[in-house]
Write a protein that holds these residues in place. Structure first.
Motif, mmCIF file in Angstrom:
data_model
loop_
_atom_site.group_PDB
_atom_site.id
_atom_site.type_symbol
_atom_site.label_atom_id
_atom_site.label_comp_id
_atom_site.label_asym_id
_atom_site.label_seq_id
_atom_site.Cartn_x
_atom_site.Cartn_y
_atom_site.Cartn_z
ATOM 1 N N ALA A 1 0.811 -1.308 0.029
ATOM 2 C CA ALA A 1 -0.033 -0.094 -0.022
ATOM 3 C C ALA A 1 0.871 1.230 0.007
ATOM 4 C CB ALA A 1 -0.960 -0.059 1.164
ATOM 5 N N LEU A 2 1.876 1.418 0.778
ATOM 6 C CA LEU A 2 2.790 2.411 0.784
ATOM 7 C C LEU A 2 3.443 2.503 -0.530
ATOM 8 C CD1 LEU A 2 4.355 2.020 4.411
ATOM 9 C CD2 LEU A 2 3.071 3.670 3.660
ATOM 10 N N LEU A 3 3.967 1.409 -1.238
ATOM 11 C CA LEU A 3 4.570 1.456 -2.624
ATOM 12 C C LEU A 3 3.599 2.192 -3.448
ATOM 13 C CD1 LEU A 3 6.403 -1.400 -4.193
ATOM 14 C CD2 LEU A 3 4.978 0.179 -5.536
ATOM 15 N N ALA A 4 2.435 1.790 -3.536
ATOM 16 C CA ALA A 4 1.529 2.089 -4.416
ATOM 17 C C ALA A 4 1.087 3.942 -4.131
ATOM 18 C CB ALA A 4 0.028 1.432 -4.307
ATOM 19 N N ALA A 5 1.128 3.886 -3.064
ATOM 20 C CA ALA A 5 0.778 5.760 -2.523
ATOM 21 C C ALA A 5 1.909 6.537 -3.001
ATOM 22 C CB ALA A 5 0.450 5.703 -1.077
ATOM 23 N N ALA A 6 3.203 5.740 -2.825
ATOM 24 C CA ALA A 6 4.546 6.598 -3.197
ATOM 25 C C ALA A 6 4.460 6.822 -4.547
ATOM 26 C CB ALA A 6 5.684 6.035 -2.356
ATOM 27 N N ALA A 7 4.134 5.993 -5.376
ATOM 28 C CA ALA A 7 4.290 5.730 -6.862
ATOM 29 C C ALA A 7 3.262 6.554 -7.449
ATOM 30 C CB ALA A 7 3.948 4.309 -7.570
ATOM 31 N N GLU A 8 2.117 6.916 -6.888
ATOM 32 C CA GLU A 8 1.137 7.521 -7.405
ATOM 33 C C GLU A 8 1.340 9.376 -7.127
ATOM 34 O OE1 GLU A 8 -3.785 7.709 -7.368
ATOM 35 O OE2 GLU A 8 -2.880 7.213 -5.605
ATOM 36 N N THR B 1 9.186 -4.501 0.481
ATOM 37 C CA THR B 1 9.708 -3.632 1.071
ATOM 38 C C THR B 1 10.835 -3.011 0.256
ATOM 39 O OG1 THR B 1 8.918 -4.785 3.216
ATOM 40 C CG2 THR B 1 10.959 -3.239 3.122
ATOM 41 N N VAL B 2 11.853 -3.514 -0.187
ATOM 42 C CA VAL B 2 12.753 -2.927 -1.020
ATOM 43 C C VAL B 2 12.307 -2.286 -2.124
ATOM 44 C CG1 VAL B 2 14.947 -3.457 -2.352
ATOM 45 C CG2 VAL B 2 14.472 -4.907 -0.271
ATOM 46 N N HIS B 3 11.433 -2.451 -3.051
ATOM 47 C CA HIS B 3 10.847 -1.775 -3.814
ATOM 48 C C HIS B 3 9.872 -0.599 -3.412
ATOM 49 C CE1 HIS B 3 12.774 -3.931 -7.075
ATOM 50 N NE2 HIS B 3 11.931 -5.086 -6.850
ATOM 51 N N ARG B 4 9.216 -0.615 -2.079
ATOM 52 C CA ARG B 4 8.476 0.447 -1.623
ATOM 53 C C ARG B 4 9.549 1.629 -1.454
ATOM 54 N NH1 ARG B 4 10.030 2.222 3.292
ATOM 55 N NH2 ARG B 4 9.928 0.633 4.406
ATOM 56 N N PHE B 5 10.792 1.054 -0.751
ATOM 57 C CA PHE B 5 11.869 2.146 -0.547
ATOM 58 C C PHE B 5 12.342 2.909 -1.966
ATOM 59 C CE2 PHE B 5 16.301 3.683 -0.474
ATOM 60 C CZ PHE B 5 16.018 4.364 0.767
ATOM 61 N N ASP B 6 12.383 1.811 -3.075
ATOM 62 C CA ASP B 6 12.448 2.551 -4.403
ATOM 63 C C ASP B 6 11.412 3.761 -4.770
ATOM 64 O OD1 ASP B 6 14.942 0.908 -4.636
ATOM 65 O OD2 ASP B 6 13.624 -0.780 -5.436
ATOM 66 N N ALA B 7 10.284 3.232 -4.456
ATOM 67 C CA ALA B 7 9.043 4.347 -5.064
ATOM 68 C C ALA B 7 9.352 5.595 -3.973
ATOM 69 C CB ALA B 7 7.731 3.566 -4.768
ATOM 70 N N GLU B 8 9.496 5.294 -2.842
ATOM 71 C CA GLU B 8 9.778 6.487 -1.945
ATOM 72 C C GLU B 8 10.701 7.288 -2.409
ATOM 73 O OE1 GLU B 8 7.354 5.058 1.859
ATOM 74 O OE2 GLU B 8 9.377 5.283 2.127
ATOM 75 N N ALA B 9 11.843 6.670 -2.812
ATOM 76 C CA ALA B 9 13.183 7.532 -3.625
ATOM 77 C C ALA B 9 12.791 8.264 -4.706
ATOM 78 C CB ALA B 9 14.135 6.542 -3.543
ATOM 79 N N ALA B 10 11.711 7.599 -5.348
ATOM 80 C CA ALA B 10 11.160 8.499 -6.765
ATOM 81 C C ALA B 10 10.567 9.623 -6.243
ATOM 82 C CB ALA B 10 10.676 7.401 -7.429
ATOM 83 N N ARG B 11 9.559 9.512 -5.119
ATOM 84 C CA ARG B 11 8.860 10.539 -4.769
ATOM 85 C C ARG B 11 9.480 11.725 -4.086
ATOM 86 N NH1 ARG B 11 5.761 8.763 0.467
ATOM 87 N NH2 ARG B 11 7.820 9.499 1.157
ATOM 88 N N GLY B 12 10.528 11.152 -3.048
ATOM 89 C CA GLY B 12 11.343 12.118 -2.628
ATOM 90 C C GLY B 12 10.793 12.250 -0.979
ATOM 91 N N GLY B 13 11.657 13.111 -0.149
ATOM 92 C CA GLY B 13 10.908 13.067 1.066
ATOM 93 C C GLY B 13 11.646 11.960 1.759
ATOM 94 N N THR B 14 11.043 12.063 3.330
ATOM 95 C CA THR B 14 11.879 10.962 4.329
ATOM 96 C C THR B 14 10.943 9.730 4.084
ATOM 97 O OG1 THR B 14 11.964 12.692 5.860
ATOM 98 C CG2 THR B 14 11.936 10.370 6.886
ATOM 99 N N PRO B 15 11.725 8.669 3.838
ATOM 100 C CA PRO B 15 11.394 7.211 3.597
ATOM 101 C C PRO B 15 10.715 6.723 4.984
ATOM 102 C CG PRO B 15 13.661 7.117 3.814
ATOM 103 C CD PRO B 15 13.271 8.706 3.500
ATOM 104 N N THR B 16 9.722 5.907 4.837
ATOM 105 C CA THR B 16 9.030 5.043 5.940
ATOM 106 C C THR B 16 10.201 4.363 6.523
ATOM 107 O OG1 THR B 16 7.081 5.068 4.661
ATOM 108 C CG2 THR B 16 7.280 3.546 6.548
ATOM 109 N N PRO B 17 10.282 4.558 8.029
ATOM 110 C CA PRO B 17 11.298 3.496 8.574
ATOM 111 C C PRO B 17 10.946 2.004 8.497
ATOM 112 C CG PRO B 17 10.535 5.317 9.913
ATOM 113 C CD PRO B 17 9.451 5.132 8.909
ATOM 114 N N ILE B 18 12.104 1.294 8.240
ATOM 115 C CA ILE B 18 11.753 -0.547 8.567
ATOM 116 C C ILE B 18 12.218 -0.888 9.867
ATOM 117 C CG2 ILE B 18 12.697 -2.468 7.625
ATOM 118 C CD1 ILE B 18 13.660 -0.695 4.947
ATOM 119 N N ASP B 19 11.142 -1.548 10.428
ATOM 120 C CA ASP B 19 11.361 -2.179 11.693
ATOM 121 C C ASP B 19 12.756 -3.182 11.818
ATOM 122 O OD1 ASP B 19 10.006 -3.464 14.303
ATOM 123 O OD2 ASP B 19 10.947 -4.997 13.249
ATOM 124 N N PRO B 20 13.438 -2.761 12.876
ATOM 125 C CA PRO B 20 14.728 -3.530 12.836
ATOM 126 C C PRO B 20 14.613 -4.861 12.921
ATOM 127 C CG PRO B 20 14.788 -1.770 14.365
ATOM 128 C CD PRO B 20 13.268 -1.759 13.717
#
Length: 246
Positions: free
Chosen positions: A15-22, A123-142
């Motif tokens: 869901a985060l990936l789609a939102a960032a891509a949109e 998760t890795v590709h969600r980070f890619d989408a957020e990198a394309a969007r810009g801004g602070t990426p969503t944290p990943i649980d340790p």
């Protein structure tokens, strides 16, 4: 982590990936995947979601080729991605624990494999989408990140197809600073890497940092947080470790 936890993570990350891509737009460049635009990211990840779901839903016991990439863009592509993601989540959530189907890494069960693999893939590709969007990426649980490091080191690169080879034996250590027990020793040679979850013996090079940053850096999305020792070993990983679709 339990299979249900991986499925919940997959649900959230898709869901985060789609939102960032949109928000970014399908024509935006993806800086973490040189040469890709967001449309490429959506087509690839959506194809993988459908490919994975088919093994579980249709109980294929041997490898099946993917269906290829769709000739879609814009709102249609986003809708196609979301549909495939929902189907994958529903398939994994509703499958019997003992379902038998093909999978390609060691796992307690085929269902556990596909839930874990698709949670990390997304998760890795969600980070890619957020990198394309810009801004602070969503944290990943340790804890989740540490599991992903373990999958990459002890499963992906244990396969014969790993290109991480060294003419001279070398030892790489990976140590997460925010997760108890999250340390691995990776022995490099002319054979596939051999990784163990320990810090026994000396190491030529050590990668240290928060689990989330190490996870993304080992997937070649970020620079390594901290490198000590022989930096050429870290450079070898960076040069040879890419996992590509085939």
């Amino acid at each position: 982590m339990e299979t249900t936890e991986f499925v919940r993570t997959l649900d959230r990350e898709g869901a985060l990936l789609a939102a960032a891509a949109e928000e970014a737009g399908t024509g935006a460049e993806v800086p973490t995947c040189p040469g890709w635009q967001v449309r490429d990211l959506l087509r690839h990840t959506g194809m993988v979601h459908r490919w994975a779901a088919a093994f579980v839903a249709e109980k294929h016991t041997s490898y099946q080729a993917d269906a290829g990439l769709p000739d879609l863009d814009g709102a249609e592509l986003l809708a196609w991605f979301r549909e495939g993601h929902r189907n994958l989540v529903g398939t994994l959530a509703g499958a019997p624990a003992d379902v038998q189907c093909w999978h390609f890494l060691p796992a307690p069960s085929p269902l556990a494999f596909w839930a874990r693999r698709q949670a990390h893939e997304t998760t890795v590709h969600r980070f890619d989408a957020e990198a394309a969007r810009g801004g602070t990426p969503t944290p990943i649980d340790p804890g989740f990140a540490a599991d992903g490091i373990d999958e990459l080191l002890r499963a992906f690169h244990a396969r014969p197809k790993s290109r991480v080879r060294s003419a001279e034996p070398r030892v790489l250590r990976v140590r997460a600073t925010d997760t108890d027990g999250a340390v691995w020793t990776v022995r490099l040679s002319q054979e596939p890497p051999v990784a163990e979850p320990d810090d026994a013996g000396g190491a030529d090079c050590e990668l240290t940092g928060p689990a989330g940053q190490l996870y993304l850096s080992l997937w070649n999305r970020l620079p390594f947080p901290q490198v000590t020792g022989d930096a050429s070993v870290a450079a070898l990983w960076r040069e040879k470790s890419a996992v590509t679709w085939s």
